[in-house]
Write a protein that holds these residues in place. Structure first.
Motif, PDB file in Angstrom:
ATOM      1  N   ASN A  91       0.805  -1.281  -0.063  1.00 28.27           N
ATOM      2  CA  ASN A  91       0.064  -0.141  -0.024  1.00 28.27           C
ATOM      3  C   ASN A  91       0.842   1.186   0.099  1.00 28.27           C
ATOM      4  O   ASN A  91       0.294   2.504   0.116  1.00 28.27           O
ATOM      5  CB  ASN A  91      -0.816   0.024   1.313  1.00 28.27           C
ATOM      6  CG  ASN A  91      -2.416   0.542   0.856  1.00 28.27           C
ATOM      7  OD1 ASN A  91      -2.564   0.933  -0.252  1.00 28.27           O
ATOM      8  ND2 ASN A  91      -3.311   0.346   1.795  1.00 28.27           N
ATOM      9  N   ALA A 151       0.271   4.125  -2.591  1.00 28.09           N
ATOM     10  CA  ALA A 151      -0.884   4.888  -2.704  1.00 28.09           C
ATOM     11  C   ALA A 151      -0.481   6.210  -2.170  1.00 28.09           C
ATOM     12  O   ALA A 151      -1.588   7.225  -2.477  1.00 28.09           O
ATOM     13  CB  ALA A 151      -1.936   4.325  -1.802  1.00 28.09           C
ATOM     14  N   LEU A 152       0.642   6.392  -1.483  1.00 28.16           N
ATOM     15  CA  LEU A 152       0.985   7.530  -1.050  1.00 28.16           C
ATOM     16  C   LEU A 152       1.437   8.534  -2.071  1.00 28.16           C
ATOM     17  O   LEU A 152       1.565   9.681  -1.870  1.00 28.16           O
ATOM     18  CB  LEU A 152       2.003   7.672   0.061  1.00 28.16           C
ATOM     19  CG  LEU A 152       1.587   7.194   1.568  1.00 28.16           C
ATOM     20  CD1 LEU A 152       2.882   7.194   2.504  1.00 28.16           C
ATOM     21  CD2 LEU A 152       0.724   8.468   2.218  1.00 28.16           C
ATOM     22  N   GLU A 161      -3.133  -5.453   6.688  1.00 29.25           N
ATOM     23  CA  GLU A 161      -2.730  -4.364   7.665  1.00 29.25           C
ATOM     24  C   GLU A 161      -3.427  -3.830   8.685  1.00 29.25           C
ATOM     25  O   GLU A 161      -4.629  -3.810   8.548  1.00 29.25           O
ATOM     26  CB  GLU A 161      -2.448  -3.179   6.508  1.00 29.25           C
ATOM     27  CG  GLU A 161      -1.856  -1.953   6.975  1.00 29.25           C
ATOM     28  CD  GLU A 161      -1.917  -0.718   6.090  1.00 29.25           C
ATOM     29  OE1 GLU A 161      -2.436  -0.774   4.983  1.00 29.25           O
ATOM     30  OE2 GLU A 161      -1.104   0.120   6.634  1.00 29.25           O
ATOM     31  N   ALA A 162      -2.868  -3.952   9.972  1.00 30.84           N
ATOM     32  CA  ALA A 162      -3.787  -3.755  10.869  1.00 30.84           C
ATOM     33  C   ALA A 162      -3.486  -2.230  11.348  1.00 30.84           C
ATOM     34  O   ALA A 162      -4.276  -1.472  12.052  1.00 30.84           O
ATOM     35  CB  ALA A 162      -3.755  -4.753  12.208  1.00 30.84           C
ATOM     36  N   PHE A 163      -2.206  -1.820  11.470  1.00 31.04           N
ATOM     37  CA  PHE A 163      -1.994  -0.510  11.918  1.00 31.04           C
ATOM     38  C   PHE A 163      -0.643  -0.123  11.238  1.00 31.04           C
ATOM     39  O   PHE A 163       0.505  -0.923  11.112  1.00 31.04           O
ATOM     40  CB  PHE A 163      -1.756  -0.348  13.470  1.00 31.04           C
ATOM     41  CG  PHE A 163      -1.580   0.675  14.141  1.00 31.04           C
ATOM     42  CD1 PHE A 163      -2.617   1.512  14.523  1.00 31.04           C
ATOM     43  CD2 PHE A 163      -0.205   1.225  14.454  1.00 31.04           C
ATOM     44  CE1 PHE A 163      -2.482   2.821  14.791  1.00 31.04           C
ATOM     45  CE2 PHE A 163      -0.134   2.741  15.042  1.00 31.04           C
ATOM     46  CZ  PHE A 163      -1.238   3.388  15.199  1.00 31.04           C
ATOM     47  N   THR A 164      -0.348   1.329  10.738  1.00 33.02           N
ATOM     48  CA  THR A 164       0.832   1.721  10.449  1.00 33.02           C
ATOM     49  C   THR A 164       0.840   3.160  11.204  1.00 33.02           C
ATOM     50  O   THR A 164       0.013   3.928  11.356  1.00 33.02           O
ATOM     51  CB  THR A 164       0.539   2.028   9.013  1.00 33.02           C
ATOM     52  OG1 THR A 164       0.512   0.894   8.432  1.00 33.02           O
ATOM     53  CG2 THR A 164       1.924   2.696   8.429  1.00 33.02           C
ATOM     54  N   SER A 165       2.230   3.286  11.823  1.00 29.41           N
ATOM     55  CA  SER A 165       2.367   4.452  12.534  1.00 29.41           C
ATOM     56  C   SER A 165       2.660   5.875  11.732  1.00 29.41           C
ATOM     57  O   SER A 165       2.533   5.632  10.304  1.00 29.41           O
ATOM     58  CB  SER A 165       3.719   4.343  13.265  1.00 29.41           C
ATOM     59  OG  SER A 165       4.884   4.132  12.439  1.00 29.41           O
ATOM     60  N   TRP A 186       5.045   5.970   9.215  1.00 31.59           N
ATOM     61  CA  TRP A 186       5.137   4.514   8.471  1.00 31.59           C
ATOM     62  C   TRP A 186       6.282   3.749   8.903  1.00 31.59           C
ATOM     63  O   TRP A 186       6.814   2.759   8.464  1.00 31.59           O
ATOM     64  CB  TRP A 186       5.195   4.743   6.963  1.00 31.59           C
ATOM     65  CG  TRP A 186       4.074   5.287   6.255  1.00 31.59           C
ATOM     66  CD1 TRP A 186       3.531   6.311   6.496  1.00 31.59           C
ATOM     67  CD2 TRP A 186       3.176   4.500   5.642  1.00 31.59           C
ATOM     68  NE1 TRP A 186       2.256   6.409   6.018  1.00 31.59           N
ATOM     69  CE2 TRP A 186       2.048   5.401   5.166  1.00 31.59           C
ATOM     70  CE3 TRP A 186       3.268   3.327   4.962  1.00 31.59           C
ATOM     71  CZ2 TRP A 186       0.967   4.733   4.188  1.00 31.59           C
ATOM     72  CZ3 TRP A 186       2.271   2.710   3.910  1.00 31.59           C
ATOM     73  CH2 TRP A 186       1.064   3.664   3.545  1.00 31.59           C
ATOM     74  N   SER A 225      -6.376   1.889   8.089  1.00 28.84           N
ATOM     75  CA  SER A 225      -5.670   2.128   6.820  1.00 28.84           C
ATOM     76  C   SER A 225      -4.930   3.576   7.050  1.00 28.84           C
ATOM     77  O   SER A 225      -5.553   4.671   7.308  1.00 28.84           O
ATOM     78  CB  SER A 225      -6.237   2.228   5.610  1.00 28.84           C
ATOM     79  OG  SER A 225      -5.511   2.920   4.468  1.00 28.84           O
ATOM     80  N   ARG A 226      -3.529   3.487   7.216  1.00 29.05           N
ATOM     81  CA  ARG A 226      -2.928   4.959   7.453  1.00 29.05           C
ATOM     82  C   ARG A 226      -2.950   5.987   6.118  1.00 29.05           C
ATOM     83  O   ARG A 226      -3.141   6.885   6.260  1.00 29.05           O
ATOM     84  CB  ARG A 226      -1.721   4.795   7.825  1.00 29.05           C
ATOM     85  CG  ARG A 226      -0.713   6.005   7.917  1.00 29.05           C
ATOM     86  CD  ARG A 226      -0.791   6.940   9.011  1.00 29.05           C
ATOM     87  NE  ARG A 226      -0.769   6.541  10.542  1.00 29.05           N
ATOM     88  CZ  ARG A 226      -0.933   6.867  11.612  1.00 29.05           C
ATOM     89  NH1 ARG A 226      -1.276   8.167  11.446  1.00 29.05           N
ATOM     90  NH2 ARG A 226      -0.784   6.425  12.644  1.00 29.05           N
ATOM     91  N   VAL A 227      -2.917   5.241   4.924  1.00 22.36           N
ATOM     92  CA  VAL A 227      -3.112   5.995   3.531  1.00 22.36           C
ATOM     93  C   VAL A 227      -4.208   6.872   3.591  1.00 22.36           C
ATOM     94  O   VAL A 227      -4.332   7.937   3.563  1.00 22.36           O
ATOM     95  CB  VAL A 227      -2.859   4.992   2.620  1.00 22.36           C
ATOM     96  CG1 VAL A 227      -3.106   5.816   1.200  1.00 22.36           C
ATOM     97  CG2 VAL A 227      -1.860   4.434   2.360  1.00 22.36           C
ATOM     98  N   GLN A 243      -4.361   9.625   6.401  1.00 18.68           N
ATOM     99  CA  GLN A 243      -3.541  10.824   5.928  1.00 18.68           C
ATOM    100  C   GLN A 243      -4.178  11.708   4.931  1.00 18.68           C
ATOM    101  O   GLN A 243      -4.155  12.845   4.936  1.00 18.68           O
ATOM    102  CB  GLN A 243      -2.193  10.254   5.431  1.00 18.68           C
ATOM    103  CG  GLN A 243      -1.221   9.993   6.648  1.00 18.68           C
ATOM    104  CD  GLN A 243       0.066   9.598   6.264  1.00 18.68           C
ATOM    105  OE1 GLN A 243       0.305   8.942   5.266  1.00 18.68           O
ATOM    106  NE2 GLN A 243       1.023   9.698   7.240  1.00 18.68           N
TER     107      GLN A 243
END
Lengths: 751, 495
Positions: A669, A672-673, A700-704, A707, B281-283, B286
């Protein structure tokens, strides 16, 4: 500090013993204060926090000790690490550090000062560095008569980066107290040898026992003291003093060391400890011979005895070798071999080689950590050769051995530092003592003493030589004194400057918290580690198992309070290799491994967004290597390199790399940024493939926030019994592949 | 709850037991009545208007009712029934005289039947007994905590949240009610589902409920008998976090020597909103931050502090949280907290904040003797548009060592109070500590004051310096004695 020494010198003539003693105490207190305060950078900049990796385990163990008492700590079986194996923690650690902080904690409680255990742990290392400075003073004072050398050594020890690197506030590791114990044990040993006192020998043994309980590096003492005794014997300096001090140290010290469960019977069974035993035996023989010689004079008899000694020694060594070969005595451990052959670890034990602090030291590191002392140190050692008393022999041996070890492993720079401080303080104080002496010898006495000499010289030498014409030139002139003293002062100032700079810039980062500067110069804290760990702590079940590379095991245990598969106590190589295999294999291979180990979450560290280079992709090759060590057929390091031998993550990464779980978890993912096709990995400076990796068995459960930490949840088995890949493709609306035999549940058609 | 309290630092350990306590066990001092009890039918409700306000994350009920004494004797005890399950969620129960609201609240008390009974009562004591045939208008208000149910219970990260509230269209009453209406005020007009009652029930034979913008009205109903219920439920959009503190521990430490009032608050928060359908989802998060649409995740908390607050800190179990801002101002000091991660539904977060303030703003010495009066807010806590509810608030006022004769008064309904000793830095006796417990509070109680009066003799302030001085002298003396003992075993060397 130079000024303080000057004062000490100045007052030497003027006032009595007591004033100088008081002054010395004050100076030592100031040195201790400087030592403590220069270690507080990280507390002031960040907070009172435990640093790095290992300290988190020590902290957790200390909390356990404080909460559950000593006996349950002793019997602690920890089922929250090394799942599903667990770890006999109480029997596999050096309890000295935890017990020390626990004792301080309870002492303060008893004094109605309920200080949080975390603050005790954070500030333990600085507090002990003050004590180390004091111990260094004592040790140096035993070496040379000049007290200024001791004070200088204490000051050096207090602020030298080589020691600060392991003892800043928050660096709650075994070394925090071990260096003090090391230096203090050496002081007691020297005292014992000098006085031939059983009392000092027993004290040395006591502190040796404390040292054994605190740090695996106690082996250094175990080998250095016998070596000292051995060298003294070889130099023909055997004396009853040596006999008394060595035997009392060895007998009591060995007993003391065997009280630690982790050490147990090692002192009589492992090769590392055999030299101490051997020298102990040798000393008995030498003493016996010495006694017999005193009783029976006669040259031939002595010759016979010498032969006997030699024979016994040879037989003893032969017996040792035999016992080692037959397995009664454990052979040298791998870590020990890697001390002699720096290439050994890389080939045989990748797990040791993968730790950066086990790498050979680079040259600049010596200057970085020791600054000007690195060139003063040989001078000090040389000065020891001039008089070469028993204790100075010790300095020489220590210097030679420690220099070698420091060259082999970065980490052992720590053992070199005390002797460098002592030796260079000796050299430096020699210079200062010589040049700071305000006295100029009176010309009269000079003439009187030089009378006959000058007459003789005048007879031999022509008058034209300047040195004969004016004998008062040289060190007695003010010009030379000012030059030398001034230069010394500048060096000392530069040294302080260097130490402060290094401490502030290199050794004061907690590494759990990263700092960066905003454009306006204000500090911005990147706190991704704790963000993710706290998320785990609050929002996952208490017994959720976390799989991550072993580096983060202790931190997860300490901050997230969740069970882990592997951690920094790398006692089971196979288990680590299993994790390595899961990380470096395809999902279809990894998933059964994770299911078998009941893994609920997988945690990876990814620095691509921020340019944080200590991430898992950069450590990935070590995972591959360690896994390959156990499963050479299934994991191959070669497959992770392109045909041209490059380690790449972009479009040209090898298929094995792209299919590996680690790669997928890191870059999932991530595209996607960025605008399409422009995903950029800032650590490796690579443009990533336009099509990002797909995951099927984990989600994916968590992303700080930045990242740095990415947490994935391992999916449960599919409800319809499909494999995850087809389930995912079904969800996406792709057609099922024809070959699969299994049918979905029948659906009644209603039209 | 267990997960984070277990390994939290030692200070927090003491709170473990409290944090575990269930809501269904209110600590109210109950007067248990036999199950045959029914309130004597001495009143009737002539007219009743009940307003259910759903603006906030907890429904607030206000019942304005004209009561009439139909007995032959003056009566002063009015009962209000609740289901046992509902009673444990009711908080901030207050009754006032509608005509004279500033006169303060009436005394109320919970009375219960035995354990099997499903109905329990609030007993309201009218300050003046109502004469036969006389009427009085009273206003009863309370909040129902943890009453909103997210439907659907799991959402995508950017979706709107809908919550459901189930209640009775008839106001709770132990008496016959001649006329009554229930008004439901929604936060917006997005109300996709609601119960429609048959028009026959309605006295005016109109569609039930009547809609006016974001206000729905159920009723008018005539002659509703005592204890009658008519369950209805409404489901409406509420894309805001439902912030709920399962426990708040609040410490106020008074230091006369330092002239300082130190406050520390420890929160155990949970978002009672909808959980995430897929994982976080961090994406998406953000991307969403730029647009800043309403979300059901809790992003931050604003904690207004009294002016003069200094040295604030914001930490949790594993250390300082760097994402906070403190804006000191002359009117109020604002502490902006941002949790380490956004809190979606069912996610938890526990933390502590603390600050110092000048004691002279809060403490006054009475002219008579050594008596002091401390005036502090009972609850400070974050301020949020959608409101915050507290299942349990435990307030400790730590007075200086030697304080005695502690009395307190507050308008906040307290369920428990005790005075004990708290031993900490260099204490010999321990500090006098007043512990007050309240349950089911909401942030509407933010501005209620607590008055604590205590005696603090002049000598008590000098106890600590004296003890420490004596201790140090003792150490010196012992050292001197030990140092002068000769322990050598050999003969003394003659010089």
């Amino acid at each position: 500090m130079a000024a303080a020494v000057e004062d000490g010198q100045f007052l030497k003539q003027a006032t009595g013993r007591n004033t100088r003693g008081l002054l010395r105490v004050i100076i030592l207190c100031l040195i201790a204060g400087a030592a403590v305060s220069s270690r507080l950078f990280s507390v002031i900049r960040f907070e009172s926090i435990i640093h790095e990796f290992d300290p988190w385990f020590n902290f957790r163990a200390t909390k356990y000790l404080v909460q559950n008492g000593f006996y349950s700590f002793w019997d602690w079986f920890d089922d929250r690490t090394w799942h599903p194996l667990g770890r006999v923690t109480g029997g596999t650690l050096y309890p000295g550090l935890m017990v020390t902080s626990g004792a301080i904690y309870h002492l303060l409680r008893a004094l109605a000062m309920p200080v949080d255990i975390r603050n005790i742990c954070v500030l333990l290392a600085p507090a002990f560095s003050g004590l180390t400075a004091f111990a260094t003073y004592l040790l140096t004072s035993e070496m040379v008569p000049s007290p200024s050398a001791g004070l200088l050594a204490a000051a050096f020890m207090g602020i030298t980066p080589g020691y600060i690197s392991r003892s800043v506030a928050g660096s709650y590791d075994n070394e925090a107290i071990a260096i003090f114990l090391l230096v203090f044990t050496f002081f007691l040993w020297i005292k014992a040898v000098k006085n031939g006192s059983m009392f000092w020998g027993a004290l040395a043994a006591l502190f040796y026992g404390y040292m054994v309980s605190a740090w695996g590096g106690y082996v250094f003492i175990t080998n250095l003291l016998p070596l000292h005794a051995f060298v003294l014997i070889c130099m023909g300096r055997y004396s009853p003093r040596l006999y008394v001090s060595y035997t009392s140290w060895y007998a009591l010290g060995t007993l003391a060391s065997m009280q630690i469960p982790f050490v147990g019977f090692l002192p009589i069974r492992s090769s590392e400890h055999m030299s101490a035993l051997g020298v102990f035996g040798l000393l008995q023989l030498v003493a016996f011979v010495d006694w017999v010689r005193a009783q029976l004079p006669g040259k031939q008899f002595q010759m016979l005895l010498r032969a006997l000694v030699l024979a016994v020694f040879v037989i003893g060594v032969g017996g040792l070798v035999l016992l080692t070969v037959s397995g009664v005595i454990a052979p040298w451990t791998g870590r020990f071999y890697s001390l002699w052959d720096t290439g050994y670890a890389k080939i045989h034990i990748p797990i040791i080689a993968s730790v950066s602090e086990h790498q050979p030291t680079a040259w600049p590191a010596f200057f970085f950590d020791l600054s000007m002392m690195i060139w003063l140190f040989p001078a000090g050692v040389y000065m020891c050769f001039r008089t070469l008393t028993d204790e100075q022999v010790f300095i020489v041996i220590y210097a030679v051995l420690a220099s070698y070890f420091a060259g082999v492993m970065v980490r052992l720079m720590l053992t070199l530092t005390p002797i460098v401080c002592v030796a260079s303080a000796m050299a430096f104080s020699q210079i200062l003592d010589t040049y700071l002496d305000a006295k100029t010898p009176k010309p009269a006495t000079e003439n009187a003493s030089a009378d006959t000499a000058s007459v003789a010289a005048a007879a031999v030498l022509p008058d034209g030589l300047r040195s004969t014409r004016n004998p008062i030139v040289g060190i007695y002139s003010y010009a030379s004194k000012v030059t030398v003293v001034g230069a010394s002062a500048v060096y000392l100032l530069l040294f302080v400057l260097h130490c402060t700079w290094v401490t502030s810039n290199a050794y004061s980062s907690p590494s759990v918290v990263l700092a960066s500067k905003l454009p306006d110069g204000s500090q911005h804290i990147i706190d991704d580690y704790r963000e993710a760990y706290y998320w785990l702590r609050q929002n996952t079940p208490q017994n959720a198992k976390i799989m991550s590379w072993w580096d983060y095991g202790y931190q997860i245990g300490g901050m997230a309070d969740r069970p882990t598969l592997v951690d920094n106590n790398t006692w089971n190589n196979t288990h680590i290799a299993t994790v390595g295999k899961a990380m470096s294999s395809r999902e279809e291979v990894s998933y059964p491994i994770m299911r078998q180990h009941e893994v609920d979450y997988v945690l990876v560290v990814f620095g691509g967004l921020l340019g944080y280079s200590g991430d898992d992709i950069n450590k990935f090759l070590w995972m591959v290597r360690i896994a390959e060590g156990i499963w050479p057929d299934e994991v191959k390091e070669r497959n992770f390199f392109t045909p041209r031998g490059e380690y790449r993550v972009d479009e040209e990464a090898t298929p094995t790399m792209k299919a590996s779980l680690m790669y997928k978890m890191s870059y999932y993912n991530y595209n996607a940024l960025f605008p399409a096709g422009q995903a950029q990995d800032r650590v490796r400076g690579a443009r990533l493939p336009a099509q990002g990796p797909e995951l099927s068995t984990i989600e994916e459960a968590f992303t700080s926030e930045n990242w740095i930490i990415r947490i994935y949840k391992v999916k449960d088995l599919d409800n319809f019994g499909r494999d995850h890949q087809s389930a995912v493709s079904f969800d996406k609306g792709h057609k099922k592949k024809r070959s699969t035999k299994r049918k979905g549940p029948r659906v009644l058609r209603v039209e | 709850m267990r997960s984070f309290t277990l390994a939290s630092c030692i200070a927090a350990l003491s709170s473990l037991a409290c944090a575990e306590l269930n809501l269904s066990e209110p600590l109210l001092s109950k007067q248990v009545l036999p199950s045959t009890f029914t309130p004597p039918q001495v009143f009737k409700n002539t007219n009743l208007v009940r307003t259910t306000n759903l603006d906030k994350a907890y429904p607030r009920e206000t019942i304005n009712v004209i009561i009439e004494n139909i007995d032959s004797k003056p009566q002063s005890e009015y009962y209000l029934p609740f289901d046992a399950s509902l009673l444990s969620k009711v908080g901030g129960f207050e009754v006032r005289d509608k005509k004279a609201a500033d006169k303060g609240t009436f005394k109320v008390q919970v009375v219960g039947f035995d354990a099997e009974s499903s109905t329990e009562f609030y007993r309201i004591h009218l300050p003046e007994a109502l004469a036969p045939g006389a009427q009085q208008t009273i206003s009863i208000s309370y909040a129902v905590l943890s009453a909103l149910q997210p439907v659907p219970a799991q959402l995508g990260q950017t979706e709107k949240q809908y919550v459901q509230y189930t209640f009775s269209a008839y106001a709770p009453s132990a008496y016959l009610t001649e006329k009554q209406r229930t008004k439901v005020k929604f936060p917006n007009t997005d109300v996709p589902d609601y119960t429609t009652l048959p028009a026959e029930l309605n006295d005016e034979k109109k569609a039930d409920p009547q809609k006016q913008g974001s206000t729905f009205t159920y009723g008018l109903y005539n002659n509703v008998s005592a204890g009658a219920q008519q369950p209805v439920s409404v489901r409406y959009e509420f894309t805001k976090p439902i912030t709920h503190a399962t426990l708040l521990e609040r410490d106020l430490e008074v230091s006369h020597w330092g002239g300082n009032l130190a406050s520390e608050e420890r929160y155990w928060l949970v978002n009672q909103g909808a959980g995430l359908k897929n994982q976080f989802s961090r994406v998406e998060w953000q991307r969403q931050l730029y647009m800043n649409p309403p979300t059901f995740a809790l992003k931050g908390l604003n904690l207004p502090l009294a002016p003069g607050a200094v040295d604030p800190y914001f930490t949790d179990d594993i250390g300082n949280v760097s994402t906070s801002k403190f804006r000191a101002g002359s009117k109020e000091a604002l502490l902006e907290l941002k949790p380490r991660y956004p809190l979606f539904g069912t996610w938890k977060y526990s933390f502590r904040v603390g600050w110092n303030a000048d004691l002279s703003l809060y403490l006054r010495k009475l002219s008579t003797a050594d008596t002091y009066v401390l005036k502090v807010p009972f609850l400070e806590g974050p301020r949020a548009g959608e409101g915050i509810s507290y299942a349990r608030v435990s307030l400790r006022v730590i007075l200086p060592e030697g304080a005695e004769n502690v009395r307190f008064s507050t308008t906040v309904p307290i369920v428990d109070n005790s005075t004990s000793l708290h031993k900490t830095f260099m204490d010999t006796l321990g500090r006098t500590t007043l512990t007050l417990t309240a349950i089911n509070l909401s942030d509407e109680f933010r501005d209620r004051d607590l008055f604590v009066t205590y005696d603090y003799p002049w000598m008590a302030g000098y106890r600590k310096p004296l003890v420490i001085a004596m201790g140090i002298f003792a150490v010196f003396a012992v050292t001197w004695v030990l140092g002068s003992i000769d322990t050598s075993i050999g003969k003394k060397k003659t010089v």
